[in-house]
Design a protein around this motif. Structure first.
Motif, mmCIF file in Angstrom:
data_model
loop_
_atom_site.group_PDB
_atom_site.id
_atom_site.type_symbol
_atom_site.label_atom_id
_atom_site.label_comp_id
_atom_site.label_asym_id
_atom_site.label_seq_id
_atom_site.Cartn_x
_atom_site.Cartn_y
_atom_site.Cartn_z
ATOM 1 N N THR A 157 0.820 -1.219 0.000
ATOM 2 C CA THR A 157 0.000 0.000 0.000
ATOM 3 C C THR A 157 0.850 1.265 0.000
ATOM 4 O O THR A 157 0.343 2.359 -0.257
ATOM 5 N N THR A 158 2.145 1.129 0.265
ATOM 6 C CA THR A 158 3.063 2.259 0.193
ATOM 7 C C THR A 158 3.198 2.767 -1.236
ATOM 8 O O THR A 158 3.386 3.969 -1.462
ATOM 9 N N TYR A 159 3.072 1.865 -2.201
ATOM 10 C CA TYR A 159 3.352 2.203 -3.599
ATOM 11 C C TYR A 159 2.170 2.913 -4.255
ATOM 12 O O TYR A 159 1.043 2.421 -4.238
ATOM 13 N N SER A 160 2.471 4.044 -4.884
ATOM 14 C CA SER A 160 1.435 4.864 -5.509
ATOM 15 C C SER A 160 0.965 4.320 -6.852
ATOM 16 O O SER A 160 0.006 4.847 -7.435
ATOM 17 N N ASN A 161 1.613 3.271 -7.346
ATOM 18 C CA ASN A 161 1.247 2.683 -8.641
ATOM 19 C C ASN A 161 0.490 1.372 -8.488
ATOM 20 O O ASN A 161 0.199 0.704 -9.479
ATOM 21 N N CYS A 162 0.130 0.996 -7.260
ATOM 22 C CA CYS A 162 -0.319 -0.372 -6.988
ATOM 23 C C CYS A 162 -1.812 -0.456 -6.664
ATOM 24 O O CYS A 162 -2.313 0.251 -5.787
ATOM 25 N N LEU A 163 -2.513 -1.342 -7.367
ATOM 26 C CA LEU A 163 -3.906 -1.673 -7.110
ATOM 27 C C LEU A 163 -3.957 -3.085 -6.546
ATOM 28 O O LEU A 163 -3.425 -4.028 -7.159
ATOM 29 N N ILE A 164 -4.575 -3.264 -5.392
ATOM 30 C CA ILE A 164 -4.625 -4.555 -4.707
ATOM 31 C C ILE A 164 -6.063 -5.047 -4.691
ATOM 32 O O ILE A 164 -6.948 -4.392 -4.123
ATOM 33 N N LEU A 165 -6.304 -6.189 -5.315
ATOM 34 C CA LEU A 165 -7.641 -6.767 -5.405
ATOM 35 C C LEU A 165 -7.684 -8.057 -4.577
ATOM 36 O O LEU A 165 -6.997 -9.020 -4.894
ATOM 37 N N ARG A 166 -8.502 -8.041 -3.532
ATOM 38 C CA ARG A 166 -8.586 -9.194 -2.626
ATOM 39 C C ARG A 166 -9.644 -10.196 -3.103
ATOM 40 O O ARG A 166 -10.834 -10.003 -2.896
ATOM 41 N N LEU A 167 -9.206 -11.256 -3.719
ATOM 42 C CA LEU A 167 -10.102 -12.332 -4.124
ATOM 43 C C LEU A 167 -10.346 -13.273 -2.953
ATOM 44 O O LEU A 167 -9.507 -13.393 -2.055
ATOM 45 N N ARG A 168 -11.495 -13.978 -2.997
ATOM 46 C CA ARG A 168 -11.756 -15.027 -2.006
ATOM 47 C C ARG A 168 -12.478 -16.184 -2.675
ATOM 48 O O ARG A 168 -13.500 -16.007 -3.324
ATOM 49 N N MET A 169 -11.920 -17.379 -2.519
ATOM 50 C CA MET A 169 -12.549 -18.596 -2.999
ATOM 51 C C MET A 169 -13.074 -18.422 -4.425
ATOM 52 O O MET A 169 -14.265 -18.581 -4.696
ATOM 53 N N PRO A 170 -12.191 -18.072 -5.369
ATOM 54 C CA PRO A 170 -12.637 -17.758 -6.728
ATOM 55 C C PRO A 170 -13.266 -18.952 -7.444
ATOM 56 O O PRO A 170 -12.893 -20.105 -7.232
ATOM 57 N N VAL A 171 -14.247 -18.634 -8.296
ATOM 58 C CA VAL A 171 -15.039 -19.646 -8.994
ATOM 59 C C VAL A 171 -15.113 -19.300 -10.472
ATOM 60 O O VAL A 171 -15.376 -18.153 -10.839
ATOM 61 N N SER A 172 -14.900 -20.298 -11.323
ATOM 62 C CA SER A 172 -15.025 -20.113 -12.767
ATOM 63 C C SER A 172 -16.267 -20.825 -13.282
ATOM 64 O O SER A 172 -16.917 -21.579 -12.552
ATOM 65 N N ASP A 173 -16.572 -20.603 -14.556
ATOM 66 C CA ASP A 173 -17.773 -21.179 -15.155
ATOM 67 C C ASP A 173 -17.565 -22.617 -15.624
ATOM 68 O O ASP A 173 -18.371 -23.143 -16.400
ATOM 69 N N ASP A 174 -16.498 -23.229 -15.188
ATOM 70 C CA ASP A 174 -16.242 -24.632 -15.505
ATOM 71 C C ASP A 174 -15.784 -25.318 -14.221
ATOM 72 O O ASP A 174 -15.853 -24.741 -13.140
ATOM 73 N N LEU A 175 -15.356 -26.547 -14.336
ATOM 74 C CA LEU A 175 -14.877 -27.263 -13.153
ATOM 75 C C LEU A 175 -13.353 -27.374 -13.189
ATOM 76 O O LEU A 175 -12.778 -28.449 -13.039
ATOM 77 N N HIS A 176 -12.717 -26.242 -13.383
ATOM 78 C CA HIS A 176 -11.258 -26.179 -13.342
ATOM 79 C C HIS A 176 -10.784 -26.608 -11.957
ATOM 80 O O HIS A 176 -11.418 -26.279 -10.946
ATOM 81 N N PRO A 177 -9.673 -27.325 -11.867
ATOM 82 C CA PRO A 177 -9.188 -27.810 -10.557
ATOM 83 C C PRO A 177 -8.959 -26.714 -9.529
ATOM 84 O O PRO A 177 -9.027 -26.976 -8.329
ATOM 85 N N ARG A 178 -8.692 -25.489 -9.962
ATOM 86 C CA ARG A 178 -8.419 -24.403 -9.025
ATOM 87 C C ARG A 178 -9.689 -23.710 -8.540
ATOM 88 O O ARG A 178 -9.631 -22.886 -7.622
ATOM 89 N N SER A 179 -10.816 -24.012 -9.163
ATOM 90 C CA SER A 179 -12.067 -23.357 -8.791
ATOM 91 C C SER A 179 -12.566 -23.882 -7.455
ATOM 92 O O SER A 179 -12.525 -25.086 -7.177
ATOM 93 N N PHE A 180 -13.088 -22.987 -6.623
ATOM 94 C CA PHE A 180 -13.584 -23.349 -5.300
ATOM 95 C C PHE A 180 -14.663 -24.425 -5.381
ATOM 96 O O PHE A 180 -14.684 -25.362 -4.580
ATOM 97 N N VAL A 181 -15.556 -24.311 -6.347
ATOM 98 C CA VAL A 181 -16.632 -25.294 -6.485
ATOM 99 C C VAL A 181 -16.070 -26.676 -6.777
ATOM 100 O O VAL A 181 -16.514 -27.685 -6.207
ATOM 101 N N THR A 182 -15.096 -26.749 -7.659
ATOM 102 C CA THR A 182 -14.480 -28.036 -7.986
ATOM 103 C C THR A 182 -13.873 -28.668 -6.745
ATOM 104 O O THR A 182 -14.028 -29.873 -6.507
#
Length: 303
Positions: A157-182
């Motif tokens: 947060t010190t950096y003036s060029n930085c955008l931080i997006l906090r994801l949680r348990m992300p889900v895709s429209d398929d059953l990708h192994p990394r998807s929370f639903v999968t």
């Protein structure tokens, strides 16, 4: 090595996007979205902690915007991080800060796809109650992964060029192994706790809007509201897999089979929803977003 995506006169000729962690799951979705928008997009797998290589890649591609999807989450899950702490530091702390710093020196906007798994329900923020705001101090360090993530976010947060997006348990429209639903659909038993979730179909376009606009600071990057594991699986059963069944167990029972604790919390996403109104975008609540996600799965033949 970076690889070129597609570009067109329909995209913004003044913008060049470079996606770090270019072979990853979220990175693939972002690349596809940017290509659909006819933006000039590159991907790279250069290690973030290698300062000379990072600088060389920035000099070669000359991006205006870096989207950092790289990092170490552990396979098959965050328990891996408990036994590989040096690698976690090298990637999630040294690497993330190094890339952000190099972008700062090159006057490049840097979007970091971070995590909201730095909180846990407490007396002020109980299930169904007040969600955590972006400015609330982290209160969950039950896993080494989460402990490092909260520390590095504070520094970024010190950096003036930085955008931080906090994801949680992300889900895709398929059953990708990394998807929370999968993941939870394959567990023998699941806990039934409400949590904030990130439906990628809805929110990744928002990430591109925020990055393109040059936004900085922290956003809770989740669909509004919280949804329990049972509610998710009930919708999955309704739309995708009618014969699906599952069993529950308690957090105490879960803790016996895990090396590290798990974050359970609701993030307040009012800041994101309000900012998206500036772009004419409505961020759907998590229950609606899940229902529509599973309807898309069904329409696409996912089972």
């Amino acid at each position: 090595m970076a690889t070129n995506g597609t570009s067109s006169t329909n995209g913004d000729p003044n913008k060049v996007f470079l996606i770090w962690g270019g072979e990853g799951w979220v990175a693939g979705h972002l690349k596809e979205l940017l290509q659909q928008q006819n933006e000039k997009v590159f991907t790279t797998t250069v290690r973030m902690e290698n300062r000379e290589a990072v600088i060389a890649e920035l000099d070669r591609v000359k991006p205006t915007h870096v989207l950092n999807c790289a990092g170490c989450t552990g396979r098959p899950n965050v328990d891996w991080c408990e036994d590989n702490k040096e690698q976690v530091i090298r990637s999630n702390v040294i690497g993330t800060l190094n890339l952000t710093d190099c972008c700062f020196l090159k006057n490049v906007h840097c979007t970091v796809f971070a995590t909201g798994c730095i909180y846990a329900y407490d007396s002020k923020h109980p299930p169904g109650g007040e969600g955590y705001l972006e400015a609330d101090p982290a209160n969950f360090g039950g896993s080494y992964y989460s402990a490092t993530k909260s520390k590095v976010e504070e520094l970024m947060t010190t950096y003036s060029n930085c955008l931080i997006l906090r994801l949680r348990m992300p889900v895709s429209d398929d059953l990708h192994p990394r998807s929370f639903v999968t993941k939870i659909s394959k567990y023998d038993r699941v806990v039934n706790i409400p949590n904030s979730n990130t439906i990628l179909h809805d929110l990744l376009p928002c990430a591109i809007l925020l990055a393109s606009a040059g936004d900085t600071g922290v956003y809770n990057f989740t669909n509004p509201g919280a949804i329990s594991h049972n509610e998710v699986l009930a919708l999955f059963k309704k739309h995708v897999r009618p014969d699906f069944e599952w069993k529950n167990f308690s957090e105490a029972e879960q803790s016996k089979i895990l090396k590290a604790g798990r974050s359970n919390c609701e993030l307040n996403s009012d800041k994101l929803a309000k900012r998206m109104q500036d772009f004419g975008v409505q961020v759907k609540d998590v229950h609606t977003a899940y229902d529509e996600c599973f309807q898309r799965m069904k329409a696409n033949g996912v089972k």
